[in-house]
Design a protein around this motif. Structure first.
Motif, mmCIF file in Angstrom:
data_model
loop_
_atom_site.group_PDB
_atom_site.id
_atom_site.type_symbol
_atom_site.label_atom_id
_atom_site.label_comp_id
_atom_site.label_asym_id
_atom_site.label_seq_id
_atom_site.Cartn_x
_atom_site.Cartn_y
_atom_site.Cartn_z
ATOM 1 N N VAL A 604 -0.802 12.833 -1.893
ATOM 2 C CA VAL A 604 -1.500 11.849 -2.948
ATOM 3 C C VAL A 604 -0.378 10.556 -3.055
ATOM 4 N N PHE A 605 -0.980 9.358 -3.067
ATOM 5 C CA PHE A 605 -0.106 8.233 -2.846
ATOM 6 C C PHE A 605 -0.887 7.231 -3.934
ATOM 7 N N ASN A 606 0.085 6.251 -4.447
ATOM 8 C CA ASN A 606 -0.381 5.233 -5.130
ATOM 9 C C ASN A 606 0.547 3.897 -4.820
ATOM 10 N N ASN A 607 -0.030 3.009 -4.270
ATOM 11 C CA ASN A 607 0.553 1.807 -3.885
ATOM 12 C C ASN A 607 0.283 0.542 -4.470
ATOM 13 N N ASP A 608 1.193 -0.249 -5.253
ATOM 14 C CA ASP A 608 0.782 -1.439 -5.840
ATOM 15 C C ASP A 608 1.676 -2.388 -5.209
#
Length: 817
Positions: A604-608
């Protein structure tokens, strides 16, 4: 190009004299699990780019290598890959055992790493696509071949133009490398493909996340490293002739390669050609303006000695590519073509032109030339890498039907790249690499008649330091970098040509009758990036990893300066002079489980992203599309963006059917436009454009090592590709429209035909893509929006993707010695 050649010669002369590194060797025997010697296994040390093949007794020897700690890889088709980190000091002996395995073993990767690393020990989210995968799938270009990898998509303009997309990000956020060096060729253009010979690629490595730490700007969202065919093992001269045919557009391709290696001196040469007619689908029939004719050549030579190695690589890419514009007759929906500059009448394209290989008058001519000098010296207790490259990209887009030899867009891009770094073998258990890399570019736009961007000069520099530490079951890795990019954009005056009436570049002093297309300007962008990650190996079966990384991307030339019609896109592009660099902060967490009959991967990833730059339609005063010079106006905007999602895959080999693979994967990404401070977004603008929908792949494949006497390494597969409806789209100003979901069925069968001694005579494979001829539009296809009559009562707007396609591949290996 001459400078790279002189550097190569200097390096060989220097290496002949240089004696700082003591000479060591590695030798041993490779056997299978029954203790039988394995013939033809490849034993290599990736960091030194050196290797050999086992003889009839299973023995191997790699002489003239430096003292140090290196990862050694042993491979052979039909066996699981074996890796081992070995301390080499003097004459070192190490035997290996290869096992037959149902589960595909971990690959060794070099992209985004300080040194060659086993993939399951790298905290950076990286995927390796091996040569077997490329052989057992069919595609129309090398980027299209990667779109079945979880998390990877492509923005396409017909079958031969694809731009990589990773986790919902692409264009200048994904850096394409050729054997570790930047691939530069006008990436800012929507319909500008990757200028690489697909036949020359042996395998591909993809970093799915910020890689700015190693590669600088343009690697904010990931890296695609296209790794070419390796040279022959020492003492061998081998070659291969490959060909393929695809039924949908009649694509016919052929490529010939030969390589040799004697006492550490190697050479390799390849020539390739492919051509295709216009592709077809169930709705549009033949799609006018999608045929192509491509010729490529590659050559390399090098030397591997105890002092290190020096390689010189040369390549040429030459592509004639038709330009689709989607124009049709309003009643019959048949494609039409422009035949005059006034463009008051367009005749229907006859069937003879739709089925021809002949490139039409309106087309692109893309040339790309490359010279790379890669050098590695064994200095003290480490490796000094000194790499330089030169690339020349010439793009001509012919958009004048009555003046066929005058290009509308004429871009000449020269790129000089450099990469210098020093890697310590071991410092109290730490692997440390420090260096600097970047490039200098010049782009000349003055030879054409359409000016969408100005001429410019660009300089990039980025010092960096990375580290890796192994603490038994725990590996940690990270680093820091500081990038600076300096732009100088030239001013540009245009004046109508007295004969053709076309705007042309004007450099005189009398400005009467001229137009100021661009004014001179300077821009400097800089930023710091970093990465920190860890992998914990719970057991031989289970590994968990996490990584946090900050990425950096400076705006490209089109984003800050564009002001004009871009032929081939139907767009009048407007830039934004005040755009700022993008900065991303991405967190990744992953888990890998591998047993004898089961393999599971979840990530999983989260990119801001701050200052996220995207393209949006401009409306006129009546709320409709703004039109300028007969093209729809788009302008680059900036916002705060957030992208998140993940991938999961499971590979099942039911006991006792170890030859059977049941592989399943799903990819999910969401892109949210969170706006900028002080503004309120409407519901129509809450999603980012060009976000791929949820999609998954299921494949049932049987692999047989020796099913019959003269047949080996065979496969038979059935594949289902499922794309969900994408209704999370950028509706603001009619920028995007929802895309219906669809399901495609594919299949394939192939294997090696052998002689009485078991030697491969040739490999043959047959494939079927979109077997049921489904009419569909990929959400990332630019041709979806090529439509002059969106209110057509038949309900079909834009151009559809390729229909049923049956393909065949034939590969004939040969050896001179």
């Amino acid at each position: 190009m001459h400078k790279c050649f002189y550097l190569f010669i200097f390096t060989i002369l220097f290496g002949t004299w240089y004696k700082a590194a003591a000479s060591s060797s590695l030798k041993g025997i490779v056997k299978d699990q029954k203790g039988i010697p394995v013939i033809g296994a490849i034993v290599e040390i990736p960091d030194l780019k050196v290797g050999t093949a086992t003889d009839t007794a299973g023995a191997y020897a790699i002489p003239g290598i430096p003292k140090g700690r290196f990862l050694v890889v042993v491979t052979l088709i039909g066996y699981s890959k074996t890796t081992m980190t070995i301390d080499i000091n003097g004459d070192t002996h190490q035997d290996f055992t290869l096992n037959e395995s149902a589960i595909e073993t971990q690959e060794v990767v070099i992209t985004g790493q300080s040194k060659a690393t086993e993939m399951n020990r790298s905290p950076i989210p990286v995927v390796a696509v091996n040569n077997q995968y490329l052989r057992e799938n069919i595609s129309t270009n090398i980027i299209d071949a990667l779109t079945k990898v979880p998390g990877v998509s492509a923005v396409t303009t017909g079958p031969n133009i694809s731009k990589p997309y990773i986790h919902g990000l692409g264009f200048n956020r994904i850096l394409t490398l050729y054997d570790g060096m930047r691939q530069e060729g006008q990436q800012w253009g929507d319909e500008h493909g990757i200028e690489v010979d697909e036949y020359s690629i042996d395998r591909v490595e993809l970093v799915k996340g910020p890689a700015s730490l190693i590669y600088g700007s343009d690697a904010l969202a990931g890296v695609v490293n296209l790794i070419p065919t390796p040279h022959a093992p020492d003492g061998k001269i081998i070659g291969n002739i490959s060909s393929d045919y695809q039924s949908n557009n009649g694509e016919a391709g052929i490529s010939g390669m030969m390589t040799g290696n004697q006492n550490g001196f190697y050479w390799l040469g390849r020539v390739s050609h492919k051509q295709a007619s216009n592709y077809q689908d169930a709705i549009d029939g033949r799609v006018y303006g999608t045929n192509y004719n491509e010729t490529d050549a590659n050559a390399s030579l090098g030397v591997n000695k105890k002092w290190g190695f020096s390689h010189l690589d040369l390549s040429m890419f030459n592509d004639l590519q038709a330009i689709p514009d989607g124009s049709r007759d309003s009643l019959t929906r048949k494609f039409t073509k422009q035949i005059t500059e006034a463009d008051t009448f367009r005749p229907i394209v006859p069937a003879s032109e739709l089925n021809t290989y002949k490139i039409p008058t309106l087309h692109q001519h893309i040339e790309h030339y490359r010279a790379m000098s890669s050098n590695n010296f064994n200095v003290f207790d480490g490796l000094l890498a000194v790499n330089f490259g030169f690339e020349r990209s010439v793009r001509r887009e012919f958009s004048h039907p009555e003046y066929a030899d005058i290009p509308g867009l004429y871009l000449q891009l020269n790129t000089y790249t450099y990469d210098i770094k020093y890697s310590l073998h071991d410092l109290a258990g730490w692997e440390i690499t420090a260096g600097v890399n970047g490039m200098y570019q010049t782009n000349d736009v003055t030879k054409g008649t359409d000016f969408v961007i100005p001429s410019y000069q660009q300089f990039d520099v980025g010092p960096f330091a990375v580290f890796k530490k192994n603490m038994g079951k725990l590996d940690i890795a990270g680093g820091v970098r500081f990038d600076t990019r300096i732009f100088h954009n030239d001013g540009l005056l245009t004046k109508p040509d007295p004969v053709t009436g076309f705007d042309t570049y004007y450099a005189g002093h009398d400005t009467t009758g001229t137009t100021q297309q661009f004014t001179a300007s300077d821009h400097t962008y800089s930023g710091m990036t970093y990465s920190l990650g860890a992998t914990y190996i719970f057991s031989k079966k289970l590994a968990v990893k996490g990584n946090i990384a900050r990425g950096f991307r400076a705006p490209n030339i089109a984003e800050i300066s564009a002001d004009g019609v871009h032929p081939g896109t139907n767009i009048y592009q407007v830039g934004g002079n005040d755009l700022k660099p993008e900065f991303s902060l991405q967190e990744d967490i992953g888990m890998e489980y591998t047993s004898k009959h089961l393999s599971i991967n979840v990530s999983v990833f989260n990119n801001d992203i701050t200052n996220y730059i995207y393209n949006q339609k401009v409306l006129n005063s009546f709320g409709g599309d703004s039109i300028k010079d007969n093209s729809t106006v788009f302008q680059f905007q900036a916002t705060h963006a957030r992208l998140y999602g993940g991938e999961a895959s499971i590979d099942i080999h039911p006991h006792p059917l170890d030859w059977l693979h049941f592989e399943n994967s799903i990819s999910v990404v969401y892109g949210l436009n969170e706006g900028v401070a002080g503004t309120k977004l409407s519901d129509s603008a809450k999603y980012l454009p060009l976000i791929p929908p949820i999609h998954g792949i299921s494949e049932l494949r049987a692999n047989f090592k020796h099913p019959f006497k003269h047949l080996q390494n065979t496969f038979v597969k059935i594949q289902v590709v499922m794309y969900a409806k994408q209704d999370h789209v950028d509706l603001a100003n009619n920028t995007e429209t929802p895309t219906p979901g669809y399901t495609l069925f594919n299949s394939g069968i192939g294997g090696d035909i052998t002689d009485h001694a078991g030697k491969t005579l040739f490999n043959i494979s047959v494939f079927g893509n979109n077997l049921f001829d489904v009419a569909y539009q990929d959400h990332l296809s630019r041709l979806k929006y090529f439509e002059q009559y969106p209110d057509d009562p038949r309900g079909h707007t834009g151009i559809y993707n390729m229909g049923r396609n049956i393909g065949i591949k034939l590969s004939v290996p040969f050896g001179v010695k």
